[in-house]
Design an enzyme around this catalytic site. Structure first.
Site, PDB file in Angstrom:
ATOM      1  N   HIS A 173       0.902  -1.247  -0.191  1.00  0.00           N
ATOM      2  CA  HIS A 173       0.026   0.038   0.154  1.00  0.00           C
ATOM      3  C   HIS A 173       0.995   1.069  -0.084  1.00  0.00           C
ATOM      4  O   HIS A 173       1.776   1.268  -0.505  1.00  0.00           O
ATOM      5  CB  HIS A 173      -1.116   0.046   1.240  1.00  0.00           C
ATOM      6  CG  HIS A 173      -1.606  -1.314   1.084  1.00  0.00           C
ATOM      7  ND1 HIS A 173      -3.007  -1.573   0.400  1.00  0.00           N
ATOM      8  CD2 HIS A 173      -1.695  -2.310   1.978  1.00  0.00           C
ATOM      9  CE1 HIS A 173      -3.141  -2.879   0.692  1.00  0.00           C
ATOM     10  NE2 HIS A 173      -2.528  -3.245   1.540  1.00  0.00           N
TER      11      HIS A 173
ATOM     12  N   GLU B 126       1.546 -11.604   5.421  1.00  0.00           N
ATOM     13  CA  GLU B 126       0.546 -11.002   6.343  1.00  0.00           C
ATOM     14  C   GLU B 126       0.926 -11.067   7.889  1.00  0.00           C
ATOM     15  O   GLU B 126       0.634 -11.999   8.560  1.00  0.00           O
ATOM     16  CB  GLU B 126      -0.804 -11.686   6.144  1.00  0.00           C
ATOM     17  CG  GLU B 126      -1.269 -11.514   4.728  1.00  0.00           C
ATOM     18  CD  GLU B 126      -2.021 -10.047   4.449  1.00  0.00           C
ATOM     19  OE1 GLU B 126      -1.968  -9.366   5.062  1.00  0.00           O
ATOM     20  OE2 GLU B 126      -2.551 -10.103   3.034  1.00  0.00           O
TER      21      GLU B 126
ATOM     22  N   GLU C  32      -2.411   0.970   7.844  1.00  0.00           N
ATOM     23  CA  GLU C  32      -1.327  -0.693   7.639  1.00  0.00           C
ATOM     24  C   GLU C  32      -0.228   0.098   6.860  1.00  0.00           C
ATOM     25  O   GLU C  32       0.961  -0.443   7.028  1.00  0.00           O
ATOM     26  CB  GLU C  32      -2.429  -1.393   6.449  1.00  0.00           C
ATOM     27  CG  GLU C  32      -1.218  -2.525   6.308  1.00  0.00           C
ATOM     28  CD  GLU C  32      -1.978  -3.612   5.006  1.00  0.00           C
ATOM     29  OE1 GLU C  32      -1.358  -4.345   4.478  1.00  0.00           O
ATOM     30  OE2 GLU C  32      -3.258  -3.198   4.723  1.00  0.00           O
TER      31      GLU C  32
END
Length: 474
Positions: free
Chosen positions: A10, A143, A24
């Protein structure tokens, strides 16, 4: 030398998963940069980041970079969401045996750290993610934790956890690719010796050592040779910091030993030889360490926010229901710069009149700190609310710190270079600097901050401590 791509997921316009004021993209970048540093410091490898600041990077740009550099491995760092908790790793469904082998090693290295912190191992998985599918060589996506799990977020915020996690990932990468370790460089520590005289006659050096002993200074005689001559040099101290050494030499001189000086270790050139001067019995005894400056009094600009974005927005909207919702930006950006975002928000309330902008600065300028405002309809203009908050925090950072700017954001403060760096460690020290004459400037800011604390649901003792610190400045 092998090339590795570290991909902080991101960024920029894409925040990733969001939990209140926590984004995040910020944690992905923080962890990725630590991985980069660990790899570069310890292994023979070229590490390339898909982004090093909070900027927007498309998925195609990320995989194109990896393929153009013929990267041996692409590791993408993400945080999860969806109501779960724990760590999991991914490769593509069509991943080859080599990629799966790398995933095995990386996953095991990370879970060793996760187990220490009681984090659930959700296992090794496969998915059709773009970065896994379009990268030509091996690609693994991690993750790390869940952004919508409060315990996971609390852990993610911890610096010690981030450090251990990044080391584990770097070690897993190194092991899976058999990266050679860097050879430790032998560095010579610079030492500054304080010399309290040098003599051709040893008895004079002995007398100097005795004189220093009466001043509670321990010294010894160092015999050196220069040319055909032997000198007896009296050493009274050794420091790694030259300033400390010079201060100690100055104190010895003020105590009556006028020929004290500083020399770097292994410098054998003798000084002009002098006979020992007579000491003054009334001079003070030397202190081997210079006095440390007193810590600043009052609430510091640098520090952590106590208030959440919701609490700050709720406070300001009681007065001005149309106030912009920028509190989350103050918490997020303040965290990056180590600036108290909640007090900065109180300062913005003071500067803008609860964001009603009734002075020379207009709401469309996104200038929440009055940067560049002179009272002549001149003040800075920022394109977005985020840029306006960033400029505000950077301006506070300029006053409160002498450290380089963090690299996560670009420089947007137009007056950063005009600030005397480190000249205002506390909010009280902004008086006469941010606002002129401004003798009550910090008082007004901290009065707003106290009201915010009183209305917020903060543990009583924490609130009392912060209020006491603020009261010290009033």
């Amino acid at each position: 030398m092998k090339v590795i791509i570290i991909d902080p997921g991101h960024g920029g316009n894409d925040p990733g998963a969001v939990n209140k004021e926590y984004f995040e993209k910020i944690y992905n970048l923080a962890i990725a940069k630590k991985i980069q540093t660990n790899l570069q410091n310890n292994y023979e490898v070229t590490v390339i980041m898909t982004r090093t600041v909070d900027t927007t990077v498309s998925l195609e740009e990320r995989t194109n970079l990896a393929n153009s550099k013929n990267a041996e491995l692409f590791v993408s760092i993400h945080q999860n969401t969806g109501g779960g908790e724990g760590f999991e790793s991914y490769v593509h469904q069509r991943a080859d045996a080599e990629t799966k082998r790398i995933q095995n090693i990386l996953h095991a290295s990370v879970t060793a750290v996760m187990s220490k912190y009681g984090v659930r191992d959700r296992g090794q998985k496969q998915a059709d993610f773009h970065v896994l599918r379009e990268t030509k060589k091996s690609a693994v996506l991690l993750e790390v934790l869940f952004m919508d799990n409060e315990k996971n977020v609390a852990l993610l915020k911890r610096e010690d956890f981030q450090n251990e996690l990044s080391i584990a990932i770097a070690q897993g990468i190194a092991q899976s690719l058999s990266l050679p370790k860097k050879q430790a460089k032998i560095t010579q520590t610079q030492i500054f010796n304080v010399i309290a005289g040098a003599f051709e006659q040893k008895e004079n050096a002995v007398a100097r050592v005795s004189l220093l002993a009466k001043q509670n200074v321990t010294a010894f005689i160092d015999e050196i040779t220069s040319g055909n001559k032997t000198y007896y040099r009296v050493q009274a101290g050794a420091f790694q910091n030259r300033e400390y050494a010079e201060n100690f030499a100055k104190k010895i001189r003020s105590a009556g030993v006028g020929d004290a000086y500083v020399v770097e270790k292994n410098t054998n050139q003798p000084p002009p030889v002098q006979e020992p001067p007579k000491p003054s019995p009334e001079t003070p005894k030397p202190n081997p360490e210079p006095p440390k400056p007193a810590p600043p009094k009052g609430l510091t600009i640098q520090g952590s926010s106590l208030l959440s974005a919701e609490e700050m927005d709720r406070f300001v909207k009681k007065v001005n229901p149309n106030a912009p919702s920028v509190a989350a930006l103050y918490v997020q950006i303040g965290q990056v710069y180590g600036v108290r975002g909640d007090v900065a928000f109180a300062q913005a309330i003071q500067e803008t009149g609860y964001f009603r902008f009734e002075g020379n600065v207009k709401a469309s300028q996104n200038n929440y700190a009055g940067i560049g405002a002179t009272g002549k309809n001149e003040s800075a203009v920022f394109k977005t609310p985020q840029e306006g908050v960033l400029a505000h925090i950077q301006h506070l950072f300029a006053y409160s710190s002498t450290q380089p700017l963090p690299s996560q954001y670009p420089m947007v403060d137009p007056r950063f270079q005009y600030v005397q760096r480190g000249s205002a460690v506390t909010w009280a020290q902004l008086n006469g600097k941010w606002a002129i004459p401004g003798t009550t400037y910090s008082t007004m800011i901290l009065d707003i901050y106290k009201k915010m604390l009183n209305e917020a649901k903060i543990p009583l003792q924490t609130r009392i401590n912060s209020l006491n610190a603020a009261l010290n400045e009033l």
